[in-house]
Enzyme design. Structure first.
Site, mmCIF file in Angstrom:
data_model
loop_
_atom_site.group_PDB
_atom_site.id
_atom_site.type_symbol
_atom_site.label_atom_id
_atom_site.label_comp_id
_atom_site.label_asym_id
_atom_site.label_seq_id
_atom_site.Cartn_x
_atom_site.Cartn_y
_atom_site.Cartn_z
ATOM 1 N N CYS A 153 -1.563 -42.434 36.159
ATOM 2 C CA CYS A 153 -2.188 -41.363 35.382
ATOM 3 C C CYS A 153 -2.062 -41.531 33.872
ATOM 4 C CB CYS A 153 -1.599 -40.021 35.801
ATOM 5 S SG CYS A 153 -1.677 -39.775 37.587
ATOM 6 N N HIS B 265 0.518 -33.575 29.302
ATOM 7 C CA HIS B 265 0.135 -34.212 30.563
ATOM 8 C C HIS B 265 0.110 -33.199 31.703
ATOM 9 C CE1 HIS B 265 -0.118 -37.257 33.704
ATOM 10 N NE2 HIS B 265 0.879 -36.638 34.327
ATOM 11 N N HIS C 294 -6.794 -32.583 37.390
ATOM 12 C CA HIS C 294 -6.115 -33.815 36.982
ATOM 13 C C HIS C 294 -7.046 -35.000 37.246
ATOM 14 C CE1 HIS C 294 -3.356 -36.868 36.148
ATOM 15 N NE2 HIS C 294 -2.624 -36.866 37.241
#
Length: 655
Positions: free
Chosen positions: A204, A339, A378
């Site tokens: 990610c 994040h 996400h």
């Protein structure tokens, strides 16, 4: 003993060498610390987002882009869903952030045959279109970069697109179509870029790591321009099924970042690309500077509490490293785009790192904290670049958007330890005595962490130019495309853009399209004296029919693509407007017939700059491999030519 007359010249030489050495050291230091300019942006994200402005509208309006599983990918939506998280082969989640028309691709534009397009990973297709859009967004003709030292740095993971579809006759295309290494290579090959081309996967954090590596390559002179970002497409429901087994997903598919109700990740997909350039080069070339990358850093969790468990100390360290490389302190940063994926374990770790760094000893006001994941989910390998785009747009608009689903902050974070405020409502971000700045974080389950420091673009300089100003009674506005359908769509897109933005001047539109866009084979030139004439001409081209006062002329293909210059038009002005009009008409006819035209003399030097206009209107068809439906071939879209009738004010031609 050395004679004094010999010693003095020696000392002078030593002093000169010392000064030269110091100058070289200063140059190296300046090179290593020079800000990197963001000169172009392109993206696709959930909620129908197809450009940076639409991503900003989604974030600023507080819109939630999460929706049900897609029905156009061959997923057995009802068969894989079960609310019991313990069942193997099932997902207890049936919502996420999904792209519109993920199967759509303009293969003809890139000269790719239908078989190859069908077997290509959708991630490759999206990146090809976004590469063209990022260049156009910077006012750069992508064709002009062929053979240049342009680098490509893309975060991309292994794709399971079409793996369970058996098509023996296409197996030879599946190798390049599915290889992760080919993702960056496909861009470089298609566009002829000769700088570094790197596909990377740190999970990610990939897109922010790609941006970091691209900035390093630019400072090291390994490339002159760099495309950097990431992409994720959920071709099958397997990620939902796999993570359901460890109960890592939010049941409603939404990231409740830093919130008391945080209950897991919400998976999503997307693509985002930045076109980066050294600031000095961007200014030299007159490219738009949308924002600056002041500094960035990447590190690793190392031996943390678990393979996929984040480390607070590593996150603190990467923040401090990024600030140090930017030459800034914690007080110089106003906001952090986090994040935070909305997990009860990961969010408190990140919050603690931010509080321990940015939250301590702040002289003026709190650090603001938010994330775009609360809007779109996400987006995994495209998540870091989404945060960068959001912050660049926030600087332009002077607003910090609300983070959704965070009405009550997480009770697992001691918010009183530092001066950090969660963006539970929009906050104005006005210009101040120093540039606005933001930190962006991205952490991967690989343990690789990245943090970047962004700064608002410096004020655009308006250099004095010699007075060669000349007034044109009418100017040609050129639109070109690969086919007549795209030409009509481009005209309609431009018409809508200009209608919504009356402040954009006719001459700036003409200069941008003439000097800063590719000139493709199917062309139209609308000769207009004012905005009203231009809008009427665009409407006629978009509808494919004649307007009362503005019709079109079909050209004939020239035997050779000769080069002509607009200088004749300017010279003709000295002999009266009628002669200049005749030269302009001849020039426009040559252009639509395929000639290469040097348009630069037509525009005063002070009006040769770039104005952001809509990018190319790709004509997508469906390409998708599905085990249930087999190979879903491209839609058989009819190619109906748009007839453009004859007139002296609009000239059109299809080669």
């Amino acid at each position: 003993m050395t004679d004094q007359s010999e010693l003095l010249p020696h000392l002078k030489r030593v002093m000169i060498e010392l000064q030269q050495t110091r100058a070289r050291l200063r140059a190296l230091e300046e090179r290593d610390s020079e800000p990197i300019a963001i000169v172009g942006i392109s993206c696709r994200y959930p909620g129908g987002v197809s450009c940076p402005e639409e991503l900003w509208e989604l974030a600023a309006s507080g819109r939630d882009a999460i929706g049900p599983f897609p029905t156009d990918r061959g997923w057995d939506v009802e068969g894989i869903f079960d609310p019991d998280p313990a069942l193997p082969g099932r997902s207890y989640v049936r919502h996420g952030g999904f792209l519109d028309d993920v199967a759509g691709f303009d293969a003809d534009f890139f000269g790719i045959g239908p078989d190859e397009a069908l077997t290509m990973d959708p991630q490759q297709r999206l990146l090809l279109e976004c590469t063209w859009e990022a260049c156009e967004d910077a006012g750069i003709d992508p064709e002009a970069l062929r053979g240049s030292q342009t680098g490509v740095f893309t975060g991309a993971a292994f794709s399971d697109y079409g793996l369970d579809v058996r098509l023996p006759e296409l197996e030879h295309l599946r190798i390049t179509g599915s290889a992760t290494s080919v993702i960056a290579g496909r861009i470089a090959y298609t566009f002829g870029f000769e700088g570094p081309a790197v596909s990377l996967d740190t999970a990610c954090s990939s897109s922010l790591v790609a941006i970091h590596l691209a900035s390093q390559a630019l400072r090291a002179r390994e490339c002159s321009l760099a495309l950097a970002g990431g992409v994720t497409v959920l071709s099958t429901p397997m990620p939902f099924i796999g993570v359901s087994r460890v109960r890592g997903l939010a049941p409603d598919g939404r990231c409740k970042s830093f919130a008391a109700g945080a209950d897991g990740m919400g998976f999503a997909e997307g693509v985002g690309l930045l076109l980066l350039e050294r600031l000095s080069d961007a200014r030299t070339h007159g490219h738009p500077v949308l924002g600056l990358l002041r500094g960035s850093a990447v590190n690793q969790d190392g031996a943390s509490n678990g393979l996929t468990t984040h480390s607070t100390s590593a996150q603190e360290q990467v923040i401090r490293q990024a600030l140090s490389r930017a030459g800034l302190s914690i007080a110089d940063v106003d906001v952090v785009e986090a994040h935070s994926t909305g997990t009860p374990l990961g969010d408190p770790i990140e919050a603690q790192a931010i509080i321990s760094t940015y939250g301590r000893e702040r002289p003026d006001g709190p650090l603001r904290l938010g994330t775009i994941k609360s809007n779109i989910g996400h987006t995994q390998l495209a998540s870091g670049v989404a945060g960068v785009i959001k912050m660049v747009m926030a600087m332009h608009n002077g607003l910090l958007p609300q983070t959704l689903h965070a009405e009550e902050p997480s009770p697992y974070v001691n918010w009183s330890e530092g001066n950090v405020a969660l963006l539970r409502s929009p906050v104005s971000w006005p210009a101040g005595d120093r540039p606005r700045r933001a930190g962006v974080s991205s952490f991967g389950m690989s343990g690789t962490n990245a943090h970047a420091i962004l700064e608002e673009a410096p004020p655009a300089s308006t250099p004095e130019v010699p007075g060669d100003t000349h007034e044109m009674p009418s100017v040609p506005v050129m639109i070109s495309a690969k086919n007549i359908e795209a030409l009509a769509a481009q005209a309609e897109r431009l018409r809508g853009h200009l209608t919504a933005r009356p402040e954009i001047e006719l001459l700036d539109v003409a200069a941008t399209l003439a000097l800063h866009r590719a000139h493709l084979p199917v062309r139209v030139a609308i000769v207009a004296a004012d905005r009203e004439e231009l809008l009427a001409g665009l409407r006629a081209v978009a509808r494919g029919r004649q307007a009362e006062h503005c019709v079109t002329r079909q050209g004939t293909t020239l035997a050779d693509a000769r080069t002509v210059s607009a200088a004749e038009v300017i010279a003709g002005m000295g002999s009266g407007g009628q002669r200049a009009g005749e030269f302009l008409d001849s020039l426009v006819r040559s252009y639509v017939q395929g000639a290469t035209v040097d348009w630069q003399p037509l525009f005063p030097r002070e009006r040769r700059g770039f104005t952001r206009l809509p990018t190319y209107a790709f004509q997508r068809r469906r390409y998708w491999l599905s085990p249930e439906a087999g190979a879903l071939e491209p839609d058989a879209a009819a190619h109906e030519a748009i007839e453009l009738e004859s007139d002296s004010r609009v000239h059109a031609k299809s080669n």
